[in-house]
Enzyme design. Structure first.
Site, PDB file in Angstrom:
ATOM      1  N   CYS A 108      -3.303  46.227 105.314  1.00  0.00           N
ATOM      2  CA  CYS A 108      -4.326  46.873 104.477  1.00  0.00           C
ATOM      3  C   CYS A 108      -5.531  47.363 105.280  1.00  0.00           C
ATOM      4  O   CYS A 108      -6.418  48.013 104.727  1.00  0.00           O
ATOM      5  CB  CYS A 108      -4.773  45.920 103.373  1.00  0.00           C
ATOM      6  SG  CYS A 108      -3.391  45.290 102.416  1.00  0.00           S
ATOM      7  N   HIS A 232     -11.544  47.798 101.043  1.00  0.00           N
ATOM      8  CA  HIS A 232     -10.141  47.675 100.632  1.00  0.00           C
ATOM      9  C   HIS A 232     -10.094  47.070  99.230  1.00  0.00           C
ATOM     10  O   HIS A 232     -10.844  46.153  98.920  1.00  0.00           O
ATOM     11  CB  HIS A 232      -9.392  46.788 101.627  1.00  0.00           C
ATOM     12  CG  HIS A 232      -8.014  46.422 101.168  1.00  0.00           C
ATOM     13  ND1 HIS A 232      -7.121  47.358 100.684  1.00  0.00           N
ATOM     14  CD2 HIS A 232      -7.375  45.215 101.097  1.00  0.00           C
ATOM     15  CE1 HIS A 232      -6.001  46.746 100.333  1.00  0.00           C
ATOM     16  NE2 HIS A 232      -6.127  45.452 100.567  1.00  0.00           N
ATOM     17  N   ASN A 262      -3.572  46.993  94.248  1.00  0.00           N
ATOM     18  CA  ASN A 262      -3.647  46.961  95.717  1.00  0.00           C
ATOM     19  C   ASN A 262      -2.615  47.928  96.285  1.00  0.00           C
ATOM     20  O   ASN A 262      -1.409  47.688  96.183  1.00  0.00           O
ATOM     21  CB  ASN A 262      -3.387  45.538  96.214  1.00  0.00           C
ATOM     22  CG  ASN A 262      -3.506  45.424  97.719  1.00  0.00           C
ATOM     23  OD1 ASN A 262      -3.517  46.423  98.437  1.00  0.00           O
ATOM     24  ND2 ASN A 262      -3.576  44.206  98.217  1.00  0.00           N
TER      25      ASN A 262
HETATM   26  N1  ACO Z   1      -0.441  35.199  85.521  1.00  0.00           N
HETATM   27  C1  ACO Z   1      -0.788  34.002  85.018  1.00  0.00           C
HETATM   28  N2  ACO Z   1      -0.961  32.917  85.775  1.00  0.00           N
HETATM   29  C2  ACO Z   1      -0.807  33.053  87.100  1.00  0.00           C
HETATM   30  C3  ACO Z   1      -0.439  34.286  87.688  1.00  0.00           C
HETATM   31  C4  ACO Z   1      -0.260  35.388  86.845  1.00  0.00           C
HETATM   32  N3  ACO Z   1       0.061  36.601  87.304  1.00  0.00           N
HETATM   33  N4  ACO Z   1      -0.371  34.105  89.029  1.00  0.00           N
HETATM   34  C5  ACO Z   1      -0.651  32.833  89.273  1.00  0.00           C
HETATM   35  N5  ACO Z   1      -0.923  32.200  88.112  1.00  0.00           N
HETATM   36  C6  ACO Z   1      -1.280  30.789  87.906  1.00  0.00           C
HETATM   37  C7  ACO Z   1      -0.878  29.904  89.047  1.00  0.00           C
HETATM   38  O1  ACO Z   1       0.456  29.477  88.921  1.00  0.00           O
HETATM   39  C8  ACO Z   1      -1.864  28.778  88.916  1.00  0.00           C
HETATM   40  O2  ACO Z   1      -1.413  27.912  87.904  1.00  0.00           O
HETATM   41  P1  ACO Z   1      -1.559  26.314  88.083  1.00  0.00           P
HETATM   42  O3  ACO Z   1      -3.048  26.074  88.174  1.00  0.00           O
HETATM   43  O4  ACO Z   1      -0.933  25.771  86.835  1.00  0.00           O
HETATM   44  O5  ACO Z   1      -0.833  25.972  89.342  1.00  0.00           O
HETATM   45  C9  ACO Z   1      -3.124  29.461  88.402  1.00  0.00           C
HETATM   46  O6  ACO Z   1      -2.700  30.714  87.848  1.00  0.00           O
HETATM   47  C10 ACO Z   1      -4.139  29.709  89.483  1.00  0.00           C
HETATM   48  O7  ACO Z   1      -3.481  30.349  90.575  1.00  0.00           O
HETATM   49  P2  ACO Z   1      -4.256  30.711  91.884  1.00  0.00           P
HETATM   50  O8  ACO Z   1      -3.291  31.271  92.883  1.00  0.00           O
HETATM   51  O9  ACO Z   1      -5.072  29.527  92.278  1.00  0.00           O
HETATM   52  O10 ACO Z   1      -5.217  31.859  91.317  1.00  0.00           O
HETATM   53  P3  ACO Z   1      -6.429  32.564  92.026  1.00  0.00           P
HETATM   54  O11 ACO Z   1      -7.622  32.433  91.206  1.00  0.00           O
HETATM   55  O12 ACO Z   1      -6.532  32.197  93.477  1.00  0.00           O
HETATM   56  O13 ACO Z   1      -6.002  34.089  91.950  1.00  0.00           O
HETATM   57  C11 ACO Z   1      -5.126  35.842  93.332  1.00  0.00           C
HETATM   58  C12 ACO Z   1      -4.827  34.536  92.599  1.00  0.00           C
HETATM   59  C13 ACO Z   1      -5.503  36.879  92.317  1.00  0.00           C
HETATM   60  C14 ACO Z   1      -3.856  36.266  94.068  1.00  0.00           C
HETATM   61  C15 ACO Z   1      -6.282  35.637  94.331  1.00  0.00           C
HETATM   62  O14 ACO Z   1      -6.079  34.445  95.047  1.00  0.00           O
HETATM   63  C16 ACO Z   1      -6.423  36.788  95.286  1.00  0.00           C
HETATM   64  O15 ACO Z   1      -6.731  37.896  94.934  1.00  0.00           O
HETATM   65  N6  ACO Z   1      -6.286  36.524  96.593  1.00  0.00           N
HETATM   66  C17 ACO Z   1      -6.489  37.523  97.625  1.00  0.00           C
HETATM   67  C18 ACO Z   1      -5.443  38.580  97.617  1.00  0.00           C
HETATM   68  C19 ACO Z   1      -5.680  39.497  98.796  1.00  0.00           C
HETATM   69  O16 ACO Z   1      -6.786  39.858  99.081  1.00  0.00           O
HETATM   70  N7  ACO Z   1      -4.638  39.854  99.545  1.00  0.00           N
HETATM   71  C20 ACO Z   1      -4.854  40.600 100.773  1.00  0.00           C
HETATM   72  C21 ACO Z   1      -4.192  41.804 100.839  1.00  0.00           C
HETATM   73  S1  ACO Z   1      -2.772  41.841  99.847  1.00  0.00           S
HETATM   74  C22 ACO Z   1      -1.588  42.706 100.648  1.00  0.00           C
HETATM   75  O17 ACO Z   1      -1.744  43.082 101.729  1.00  0.00           O
HETATM   76  C23 ACO Z   1      -0.370  42.930  99.915  1.00  0.00           C
END
Ligand code: ACO
Length: 307
Positions: A108, A232, A262
């Site tokens: 990215c 990004h 993304n």
């Molecule tokens: N819908 C509903 N629930 C979900 C989903 C979904 N799509 N995805 C995960 N959950 C659940 C999980 O299972 C977890 O449940 P649990 O507490 O019962 O175990 C809960 O939601 C919390 O999950 P987390 O992973 O802790 O959620 P978080 O608040 O961290 O959000 C996210 C996840 C959106 C992916 C975030 O961490 C994020 O944006 N991270 C950075 C992503 C990024 O910047 N990537 C870099 C580039 S990406 C690339 O290059 C492709």
């Protein structure tokens, strides 16, 4: 000698996939996706080379250039259509650009890495570089994995980079990589994207702020001098947290994640094009571009927009 960067063109697939569309087949909801990520819908479909060609053509038309006026096509992509040949050569053939064609993969961060690379090529004699960021993350995503499927979208964006006498418009840059963090985000041959979202989130905010502050210092600027912050687009909460720590208000930040999700290498030019269209980025605007992603890689550039 410096560079001038101008004429942004974009391409996105026609197909819109809303959060409700995903909720109909996955254990997720519009509320979870929009609250945690800021994404409301994304575009899905096409190929990396097809989208890159369309964006490149739009940039050439905007610049009033013929394909033969280009002597280097630089395609930043994480999702080439094939391992061989390089996707940039397919785009070169489709557009009919002159000179060479190369792919660049910095996940990215690819578009900003590409900008700095284009500046280097201009410094050693390239007359005009067509820089394209294009990705189809949808093709390396497991659509049954709710953690990844809600995040990704497809798209492309392109600009023209050319040398100018004097210092030019790329005022500073900062690139970084740490391959020791591979385990946080990867996709092996034949597999799907895997991401440790929580850890990436934590690292991304710190890395973006550190890299941006270095680039601003090298340009002799502070956050107050930035007309448009073009980060990004991975998560609205990352964008907001980085903006707050840098001291750049929301009204000076380009945001398109709500519409596109993304799109990896395409996300910065898609956000740039939107900022141009809505009047945030006028010719001469001082912009702070910041990317981060798999590798991990990160990249910042302070750029005066060439119009
Ligand atoms: N819908 C509903 N629930 C979900 C989903 C979904 N799509 N995805 C995960 N959950 C659940 C999980 O299972 C977890 O449940 P649990 O507490 O019962 O175990 C809960 O939601 C919390 O999950 P987390 O992973 O802790 O959620 P978080 O608040 O961290 O959000 C996210 C996840 C959106 C992916 C975030 O961490 C994020 O944006 N991270 C950075 C992503 C990024 O910047 N990537 C870099 C580039 S990406 C690339 O290059 C492709």
């Amino acid at each position: 000698m410096g560079i001038r960067v101008h004429s942004c063109g974009i391409a996105v697939p026609d197909k819109v996939v809303t959060n409700d569309d995903l909720s109909a087949r996955l254990d997720t909801s519009d509320a979870w996706i929009s609250e945690r990520t800021g994404i409301r819908e994304r575009r899905v479909g096409g190929t990396t080379t097809g989208l890159a060609t369309e964006a490149g053509r739009a940039a050439l038309e905007r610049a009033g250039l013929q394909p033969a006026d280009i002597d280097l096509l630089l395609l930043a992509t994480t999702t080439p259509d094939a391992l061989v040949p390089a996707s940039s050569t397919t785009v070169q053939h489709a557009l009919g650009t002159g000179g060479g064609a190369i792919d660049l993969n910095a996940a990215c961060s690819g578009f900003v890495y590409g900008l700095v690379t284009a500046a280097g090529l201009a410094a050693v004699g390239a007359r005009r570089v067509l820089l394209i960021g294009a990705d189809t993350l949808s093709r390396i995503t497991d659509w049954d994995d709710r953690k990844m499927a809600v995040l990704v979208g497809d798209g492309a964006g392109a600009v023209v980079v050319e040398p100018v006498d004097g210092p030019g418009d790329l005022l500073s840059w900062n690139l970084g990589a740490d391959g020791g963090l591979r385990h946080l985000l990867y996709c092996d041959h034949g597999g799907y994207l895997f991401m440790d979202g929580k850890e990436i989130f934590r690292k991304a905010v710190r890395i973006v702020v550190e890299s941006a502050e270095k680039a601003l210092a090298d340009a002799g600027m502070t956050a107050g001098d930035v007309d448009v912050f073009v980060p990004h687009q991975a998560n609205l909460r990352i964008i907001q947290a980085a903006g707050q720590r840098l001291g750049i208000p929301a009204e000076r930040t380009a945001v398109v994640i709500d519409r596109y999700g993304n799109t990896s290498s395409a996300s910065i030019p898609l956000a740039l094009a939107d900022a141009i269209q809505n009047g945030q980025a006028k010719p001469g605007a001082r912009m702070l571009l910041c990317g981060f992603g798999g590798g991990m890689t990160w990249a910042s550039a302070v750029l005066r927009w060439g119009g």
